[in-house]
Enzyme design. Structure first.
Site, PDB file in Angstrom:
ATOM      1  N   ASP A 101       1.134  -1.146   0.026  1.00  0.00           N
ATOM      2  CA  ASP A 101       0.063  -0.026  -0.025  1.00  0.00           C
ATOM      3  C   ASP A 101       0.796   1.180  -0.092  1.00  0.00           C
ATOM      4  OD1 ASP A 101      -2.556  -1.654   0.096  1.00  0.00           O
ATOM      5  OD2 ASP A 101      -1.916  -1.752   2.387  1.00  0.00           O
ATOM      6  N   HIS A 129      -3.691  -2.315  -6.628  1.00  0.00           N
ATOM      7  CA  HIS A 129      -2.963  -1.010  -6.864  1.00  0.00           C
ATOM      8  C   HIS A 129      -4.226   0.138  -7.360  1.00  0.00           C
ATOM      9  CE1 HIS A 129       0.889  -2.534  -6.949  1.00  0.00           C
ATOM     10  NE2 HIS A 129       0.516  -3.447  -7.799  1.00  0.00           N
TER      11      HIS A 129
END
Length: 514
Positions: A101, A129
């Site tokens: 992340d 993503h």
């Protein structure tokens, strides 16, 4: 030789502190350090904070050049970005440095415009993503490489990736519904393993079995699929071309799951239904299937530029992460070679992506974690909820000990520091610079032993915060002085340049630091 050249520059007084008059007419250094190249980056040389000198390197010869403020402004923006990006090697990788992340997708999306091929090498739909196109539309991708938004880029899903076809097709349908053409631009390795719904069911059963010692898996079936691969009863993409034996292999998977978990029940009708789905999937996937090992290496031989997109991050690596609270693949540099079939000597630049703070989804030790109100504020400011799971992320200060560890493993050539804007408004910011045992002993390296890691006391360095909103800043020298000090202190502690700095979610919210 590069070191000697740098020393020669310094000895001539070219790195001396500028006078007050020079300060008015000259730019603050875009970077408080200069990078020298002789094929690869060899040296990171600190220079003075208020000088008006830039350094250029050609081979091992260095030249000093005064940089006037107006010249810096004239070169800001696109031309400066082009210079920085054009210097990247033919084969470049973007890898996460923390627990995922970090914002890798954004950098990959930007860089993809300058590369011919973007490739995924490991992981599966557990890697999320989030990227935005020029219209500001949001795309949450899990299997399709982030470069898909750039119409001239070919995207490759390598042999190290595990593919859940229903999810993969859903991503394709979503992209095409928004005008993104994947035809001929998305290639899937014939060696990649297929992830079935039964793997996801087994993932949940395994977590339930662990009870209070849950790993915090995304329950996407990643671990069980890699387990099938390891015990050699997995089913590969190439098996879709042999449907006469596919049913038998599917039966073996179901029988193994039932033998391992008493709560896993299935019927022949269920297997038949799954088989019918995969007959259709085989037909739909066929145009995407290629030998990606041959394709990627042929592209390299032809001089095409290759960008490799890592999923998750090194602190989740099955070998180097906080085991067993890790993923089931290698999101470190080694996973590139095994997951794409690219030789180590082909790799050029390796950019590590790190948040200006840290976050983690799921269980596992997290030395710099913030609890209570502090952690909640950071989570809200950074919109820290998992792309894949939607779970709130645990948040904390930047861990320099862990960052140095992953820099050593991966051999990063530069860092992309993301979400610097999230720290705006804090009266002070902290860096976790050392670990100490309860007895006061300072640890030399990041420990493998979780019993040690869970008890470490973190030594923090406190820096002044900044109040300014930096989301509109596009030039490093326009950042608040305190923000610059924060970035530069990170560079000093890890010995690498923070060449790219994220100050917002949009594509353009990126500072390229020369």
């Amino acid at each position: 030789m590069a070191m000697a050249a740098a020393a020669a520059v310094a000895s001539q007084g070219l790195l001396a502190t500028s006078s007050q008059q020079q300060k008015k007419s000259s730019a603050k250094l875009i970077c408080n350090a200069a990078t020298f190249f002789s094929g690869k980056r060899l040296l990171w040389v600190k220079s003075c904070n208020n000088g008006a000198v830039g350094l250029r390197a050609s081979g091992v010869r260095c030249e000093a050049q005064a940089i006037e403020r107006e010249a810096v402004k004239a070169d800001a923006g696109n031309s400066r970005e082009e210079d920085a990006f054009s210097g990247l090697k033919q084969v470049c990788a973007v890898l996460g440095t923390q627990w995922g992340d970090e914002g890798k997708g954004k950098l990959v999306d930007i860089l993809a415009q300058r590369f011919d091929v973007v490739a995924r090498c490991q992981g599966g739909a557990n890697a999320g993503h989030t990227i935005y196109n020029d219209k500001g539309e949001k795309f949450a991708l899990h299997l399709v490489p982030s470069g898909i938004l750039n119409e001239k880029t070919t995207c490759v899903v390598g042999n190290g990736v595990v593919i859940h076809l229903p999810g993969f097709f859903k991503e394709i349908d979503n992209l095409e519904s928004k005008g993104v053409n994947t035809n001929g631009r998305l290639l899937v390795s014939d060696r990649a393993h297929l992830l079935f719904n039964l793997h996801q069911e087994v993932d949940g059963l395994r977590e339930a079995e662990l009870a209070g010692q849950m790993i915090g898996t995304t329950k996407r079936g990643i671990g069980p699929c890699y387990a099938s691969k390891a015990i050699r009863n997995g089913i590969r993409v190439s098996d879709l071309r042999h449907l006469d034996t596919f049913r038998e292999k599917l039966d073996i998977l179901y029988r193994d799951a039932a033998a391992r978990f008493k709560d896993f029940e299935y019927s022949s009708d269920e297997v038949n239904a799954e088989m019918e789905k995969y007959v259709k999937y085989a037909e739909r996937l066929e145009p995407y299937i290629v030998d990606t090992v041959d394709y990627v290496n042929a592209a390299i031989a032809e001089g095409k530029r290759i960008l490799i997109e890592g999923g998750q991050a090194t602190m989740l690596d099955i070998d180097f992460g906080t085991y067993p609270f890790v993923t089931s693949s290698n999101p470190s540099v080694g996973g590139i070679c095994t997951g794409l079939g690219v030789a180590p000597n082909r790799l050029g630049d390796i950019v590590g992506v790190a948040k200006a703070y840290t976050s983690r989804v799921g269980s596992g030790p997290y030395p710099t974690e913030l609890f209570g109100e502090e952690g909640d504020e950071l989570r809200k400011a950074g919109f820290e909820w998992g792309t894949t799971t939607g779970r709130p992320r645990r948040c904390g200060w930047l861990d320099i000990v862990a960052l140095n560890f992953v820099c050593t493993i991966n051999g990063f050539t530069a860092i992309n520091l993301t979400k610097l804007d999230v720290l705006s408004g804090l009266p002070e910011v902290k860096l976790g610079i050392a670990y100490k045992t309860p007895s006061g002993e300072k640890l030399r390296a990041f420990p493998a032993d979780l019993s040690i890691l869970e008890q470490v006391e973190v030594e923090y360095e406190i820096l002044e915060g900044w109040k300014e909103d930096i989301t509109k800043v596009r030039s490093y020298d326009e950042l608040p002085a305190a923000a610059q000090r924060y970035v530069e202190r990170i560079e000093e502690l890890i010995g690498l340049p923070c060449q790219y700095i994220g100050v917002g979610p949009g594509r353009d919210a990126l500072i390229v630091k020369q």
